[in-house]
Design a protein around this motif. Structure first.
Motif, mmCIF file in Angstrom:
data_model
loop_
_atom_site.group_PDB
_atom_site.id
_atom_site.type_symbol
_atom_site.label_atom_id
_atom_site.label_comp_id
_atom_site.label_asym_id
_atom_site.label_seq_id
_atom_site.Cartn_x
_atom_site.Cartn_y
_atom_site.Cartn_z
ATOM 1 N N ASP A 1 0.803 -1.219 0.000
ATOM 2 C CA ASP A 1 0.000 0.000 0.000
ATOM 3 C C ASP A 1 0.839 1.274 0.000
ATOM 4 N N GLU B 1 -0.984 5.316 -2.757
ATOM 5 C CA GLU B 1 -2.438 5.357 -2.622
ATOM 6 C C GLU B 1 -3.113 5.097 -3.963
ATOM 7 N N THR C 1 -2.986 2.351 -5.692
ATOM 8 C CA THR C 1 -2.293 1.338 -6.487
ATOM 9 C C THR C 1 -1.858 0.195 -5.593
ATOM 10 N N THR C 2 -2.168 -1.012 -5.990
ATOM 11 C CA THR C 2 -1.684 -2.186 -5.258
ATOM 12 C C THR C 2 -0.326 -2.578 -5.808
#
Length: 308
Positions: free
Chosen positions: A244, A247, A249-250
């Protein structure tokens, strides 16, 4: 034996004399002919890994290796003295590395035979970076028809990644400066190059207006790179970031997993000429300090170390 052994960290890598190891149960003793410098080795010498992994001194640096089995430990099957082998030392404690004349390595993990057609020099620079590249592509789900941005394409992992991605049928965008870096990358595979020192966003958007399907984060600002993903884009990182960290986007963190199957796959590709091992410089073991300095300055491709 001669080895790059540290008595403490941080320390400047240098060759010293220490006792040769003996293979414990489940290990083989390899007479190391060739190894290579990886970012992990540089981080260990600089003391950056001191708080995350146990260190036992004298600590021999080095992960990659290629050479000849000199002796097998109790319980080892499938390997015998005289076998030509290569791989990556993967142990929970840092002590037994491969920048040395001999290395005792686990037989059950991180070890494979060198196939005919693959030189010992190339095998010694294949294991860790090649595995990290392959694992990164898998983590990002890169496949035929995808557009993938390889950030850090001129390094060892990146040089393998652009080739493996192109072989999967992906359209590859590689970061490199004009001149020697761009020439190196375009000589590896059919790729399109963008200058990471210039307007990276404009360069990538010119090729992929809607964003890229995947990013391999091997270098650079991950937030900047994540902004270049399309709607369903995937980002894999080898730089130890949490999932994480950006923010929205994995991130798929990648730790190299040099199983015998993975090593064999890479070795067979290289032996058949389907994967180029990008060794650009070879240093003798006695010049290891120069090799580490060159790596730190951003050397192109892989730096090999002749250990014997």
């Amino acid at each position: 034996m001669r080895a790059v052994a540290l008595d403490s960290v941080p320390a400047t890598p240098a060759v010293t004399e220490i006792d040769a190891p003996r293979p414990a149960a489940g290990e083989v003793l390899v007479r190391v002919a060739s190894a290579s410098v990886n970012g992990f080795d540089v981080a260990v010498a600089a003391g950056y890994v001191r708080e995350t992994m146990e260190h036992r001194f004298p600590l021999v640096l080095g992960k990659d290796f290629a050479g000849t089995v000199a002796e097998v430990g109790e319980g080892v099957t499938g390997f015998a003295a005289g076998d030509q082998v290569f791989g990556v030392v993967m142990t929970p404690v840092l002590q037994a590395g491969t920048l040395a004349q001999y290395a005792a390595v686990p037989a059950g993990y991180g070890l494979a035979r060198i196939p005919e057609g693959l030189s010992v020099k190339d095998a010694g620079a294949l294991g860790l970076a090649g595995t990290a590249a392959l694992n990164s592509l898998d983590a990002a789900g890169v496949g035929e028809g995808d557009t993938v941005l390889v950030a850090g394409a001129t390094g060892g992992v990146g040089a393998y990644a652009v080739q493996l991605a192109a072989a999967r049928g992906a359209r590859v965008i590689a970061t490199a400066r004009p001149g020697a870096e761009a020439d190196f990358v375009t000589g590896l595979a059919p790729v399109q190059v963008v200058d990471y020192a210039g307007d990276l966003e404009a360069g990538v958007r010119k090729i992929a207006p809607d964003g890229v399907d995947a990013v391999l984060h091997l270098a650079g600002d991950v937030t900047r790179l994540a902004g270049l993903l399309g709607g369903d884009g995937r980002l894999a990182s080898t730089l130890g970031l949490p999932a994480d960290a950006v923010e929205g986007t994995t991130i798929h963190p990648v730790l190299a997993d040099p199983s015998a199957e993975t090593l064999t796959t890479l070795a067979e590709l290289a032996a058949r000429g389907k994967l180029r091992v990008p060794v650009t410089t070879v240093y003798p073991l006695e010049q290891v300090h120069e090799a580490f300095a060159a790596f730190g300055k951003g050397a192109i491709g892989k730096i090999a170390i002749a250990c014997s």
